[in-house]
Design an enzyme around this catalytic site. Structure first.
Site, short mmCIF file in Angstrom:
data_model
loop_
_atom_site.label_atom_id
_atom_site.label_comp_id
_atom_site.label_asym_id
_atom_site.label_seq_id
_atom_site.Cartn_x
_atom_site.Cartn_y
_atom_site.Cartn_z
N ASP A 1 53.91 37.83 32.44
CA ASP A 1 53.32 37.82 33.79
C ASP A 1 54.32 37.56 34.93
O ASP A 1 54.05 36.75 35.82
CB ASP A 1 52.20 36.79 33.87
CG ASP A 1 51.04 37.08 32.93
OD1 ASP A 1 51.09 38.11 32.23
OD2 ASP A 1 50.10 36.27 32.87
N HIS B 1 43.27 41.92 36.65
CA HIS B 1 41.87 41.55 36.85
C HIS B 1 41.13 42.57 37.71
O HIS B 1 41.70 43.12 38.67
CB HIS B 1 41.78 40.20 37.55
CG HIS B 1 42.36 39.07 36.77
ND1 HIS B 1 41.99 38.79 35.47
CD2 HIS B 1 43.28 38.13 37.11
CE1 HIS B 1 42.65 37.73 35.06
NE2 HIS B 1 43.45 37.31 36.02
N HIS C 1 36.45 39.07 39.60
CA HIS C 1 36.57 38.49 38.25
C HIS C 1 35.97 37.09 38.23
O HIS C 1 36.13 36.30 39.17
CB HIS C 1 38.05 38.44 37.85
CG HIS C 1 38.27 38.21 36.40
ND1 HIS C 1 38.22 36.97 35.82
CD2 HIS C 1 38.53 39.08 35.38
CE1 HIS C 1 38.45 37.06 34.52
NE2 HIS C 1 38.64 38.34 34.23
N HIS D 1 43.72 36.85 42.32
CA HIS D 1 45.12 37.19 42.05
C HIS D 1 45.20 38.32 41.03
O HIS D 1 44.29 38.54 40.24
CB HIS D 1 45.89 35.97 41.52
CG HIS D 1 45.44 35.53 40.16
ND1 HIS D 1 44.28 34.79 39.97
CD2 HIS D 1 45.96 35.73 38.92
CE1 HIS D 1 44.12 34.56 38.67
NE2 HIS D 1 45.11 35.13 38.02
N LYS E 1 46.20 42.15 30.35
CA LYS E 1 45.21 41.18 29.86
C LYS E 1 44.38 40.67 31.03
O LYS E 1 44.79 40.75 32.18
CB LYS E 1 45.90 40.01 29.15
CG LYS E 1 46.90 39.26 30.00
CD LYS E 1 47.69 38.25 29.17
CE LYS E 1 48.66 37.45 30.01
NZ LYS E 1 48.05 36.60 31.03
N CYS F 1 49.84 30.63 30.73
CA CYS F 1 49.94 31.85 29.93
C CYS F 1 51.08 31.80 28.92
O CYS F 1 50.93 32.30 27.80
CB CYS F 1 50.06 33.05 30.85
SG CYS F 1 48.57 33.29 31.86
#
Length: 212
Positions: free
Chosen positions: A17, A57, A61, A90, A115, A160
Site C-alpha cells: 500500500d 475501496h 465503503h 481513502h 484489496k 496492513c
C-alpha cells in the site's frame, strides 16, 4: 537485528500500500510515509520477485466514517465480522489518492493485488479480508510459484503490514519485516501491539541494509 540475509529465487518482497493517500498530503497520511519510497525502490532491485498491494475501496465503503452518520474517523464500531476502525475516506478506486506514490519505481513487479474492494468489509491483510476467513488467493499464488520467504515493506506497519506478516506466517512462510521500509500510524497502542505480536510469532525485523 540480523545481518547478511542473502536473497534467492525462493524469496519475494511484498510491498504494501505505498499509495498517495497514505503519504503526506493524503487522506489517511502516515507520518513519513513518503520517506520509505527510495528505500523500497532500492530494496526491490535486490529481489527477482516483487508483489505490490493496493488498497482499492468503492465510494461509501463501510470502513469509512462517512458511511456511519454521527461517527468520526478513528472510532471503532462493531461490524458483522468484529471490531472495525472507521477511517477517513481513502484509496477510493480510480482516484489520485488510490494511485501508487509517483516515485515508486518497481517495474518488474509480477503482481498487483487489490484489496478492500468489497464495499461491506475492510481488508488490511494481503492474505485475508477482515473477517479473517475470506482469502485473497495470495497464499496459494505464492505456494504455486514455489516462493518460501516473504519480506515485507510498506504502509502502515501496525495495520496492513502487520496483518500481512502475521498471515504469511500462518501460511507457513518464513517472514521478515524490513523496519526502515515501513512507517506506522500508532493508533491507541497499535505499534506496541504489533511489536509484541511479531515477537510472539518469531517474525524477524531487520533493516534494509541487512538484506543482501
Amino acid at each position: 537485528m540480523m545481518a547478511g540475509i542473502r536473497i534467492d529465487e525462493a524469496d519475494v518482497l511484498l510491498v504494501v500500500d505505498v499509495q498517495n493517500d497514505f503519504c503526506p498530503g493524503g487522506a489517511l497520511a502516515v507520518e513519513g510515509g513518503d520517506a520509505i519510497v527510495p528505500v523500497v525502490n532500492a530494496l526491490a532491485r535486490r529481489f527477482a520477485h516483487v508483489i505490490l498491494t493496493q488498497d482499492w475501496h468503492k465510494p461509501g465503503h463501510l470502513s469509512f466514517a462517512s458511511a456511519h452518520p454521527g461517527r468520526r474517523p478513528f472510532e471503532t464500531v462493531e461490524m458483522s465480522y468484529g471490531p472495525q476502525v472507521l477511517w477517513p475516506d481513502h484509496c477510493v478506486e480510480d482516484t489520485p489518492g488510490a494511485e501508487f506514490h509517483p516515485d515508486l519505481d518497481v517495474p518488474h513487479a509480477e503482481l498487483i493485488l487489490r484489496k478492500g474492494f468489497d464495499s461491506a468489509i475492510d481488508s488490511y491483510s494481503a492474505f485475508y479480508e477482515n473477517d479473517r476467513v475470506t482469502p485473497t488467493g495470495l497464499g496459494g499464488y505464492l505456494k504455486e510459484r514455489g516462493l518460501r520467504r516473504v519480506f515485507l515493506a510498506g504502509l502502515a506497519l501496525d495495520f496492513c503490514v502487520r496483518y500481512s506478516a502475521e498471515d504469511a506466517h500462518g501460511h507457513g512462510f518464513a517472514v521478515t519485516v524490513i523496519e526502515d521500509a515501513c512507517r506506522a500510524i500508532d493508533l491507541d497502542g497499535s505499534l506496541a501491539a504489533t511489536e509484541a505480536g511479531f515477537a510472539a510469532l518469531g517474525i524477524a525485523q531487520v533493516d534494509a541494509a541487512d538484506i543482501g
